[in-house]
Design a protein around this motif. Structure first.
Motif, mmCIF file in Angstrom:
data_model
loop_
_atom_site.group_PDB
_atom_site.id
_atom_site.type_symbol
_atom_site.label_atom_id
_atom_site.label_comp_id
_atom_site.label_asym_id
_atom_site.label_seq_id
_atom_site.Cartn_x
_atom_site.Cartn_y
_atom_site.Cartn_z
ATOM 1 N N PRO A 96 0.814 -1.230 0.000
ATOM 2 C CA PRO A 96 0.000 0.000 0.000
ATOM 3 C C PRO A 96 0.840 1.271 0.000
ATOM 4 C CG PRO A 96 -0.797 -1.509 1.676
ATOM 5 C CD PRO A 96 0.475 -2.076 1.136
ATOM 6 N N TYR A 97 2.066 1.195 0.485
ATOM 7 C CA TYR A 97 2.916 2.376 0.507
ATOM 8 C C TYR A 97 3.260 2.839 -0.901
ATOM 9 C CZ TYR A 97 6.737 5.498 1.656
ATOM 10 O OH TYR A 97 7.534 6.590 1.761
ATOM 11 N N PHE A 98 3.428 1.877 -1.814
ATOM 12 C CA PHE A 98 3.842 2.229 -3.165
ATOM 13 C C PHE A 98 2.683 2.387 -4.141
ATOM 14 C CE2 PHE A 98 7.698 0.274 -1.397
ATOM 15 C CZ PHE A 98 8.555 1.342 -1.600
ATOM 16 N N LEU A 99 1.468 2.049 -3.735
ATOM 17 C CA LEU A 99 0.320 2.256 -4.608
ATOM 18 C C LEU A 99 -0.049 3.724 -4.618
ATOM 19 C CD1 LEU A 99 -2.003 -0.750 -3.702
ATOM 20 C CD2 LEU A 99 -0.561 -0.466 -5.712
ATOM 21 N N LYS A 100 -0.399 4.219 -5.786
ATOM 22 C CA LYS A 100 -0.779 5.624 -5.888
ATOM 23 C C LYS A 100 -2.224 5.787 -5.449
ATOM 24 C CE LYS A 100 2.455 6.723 -9.423
ATOM 25 N NZ LYS A 100 3.172 7.939 -9.386
#
Length: 90
Positions: free
Chosen positions: A83-87
């Motif tokens: 989730p940290y890297f999802l925009k």
């Protein structure tokens, strides 16, 4: 000056570290908030977890069950980072 104050106020050694952590948090709380956001602190924490997972994997060479658990620990850390890297959609 601060170190002298901290050591004068702490009487019992087991409580000294806890007192210093609380005292320094109150003293420097505003300064720490300007350094990084919570998102950055979370990312650094997960990177440290991944490094420790690699350490567990290396230390468990030769033991199947330890390697199995270490691999799943690494996989879990990576899943929590998704989730940290999802925009975000705005």
């Amino acid at each position: 000056m601060v170190k002298v104050l901290v050591h004068q106020l702490t009487i019992f050694f087991p409580f000294q570290l806890l007192f210093e952590m609380v005292f320094l948090k109150v003293l420097f709380q505003k300064n720490l908030n300007y350094l990084m956001s919570n998102k950055h602190y979370n990312l650094i924490g997960w990177i440290l977890f991944i490094i420790s997972a690699f350490g567990f994997i290396i230390s468990s060479i030769g033991s199947f069950w330890a390697m199995f658990g270490s691999a799943f620990f690494l996989l879990g850390c990576i899943v929590f980072l998704i989730p940290y890297f999802l925009k975000k959609k705005e």
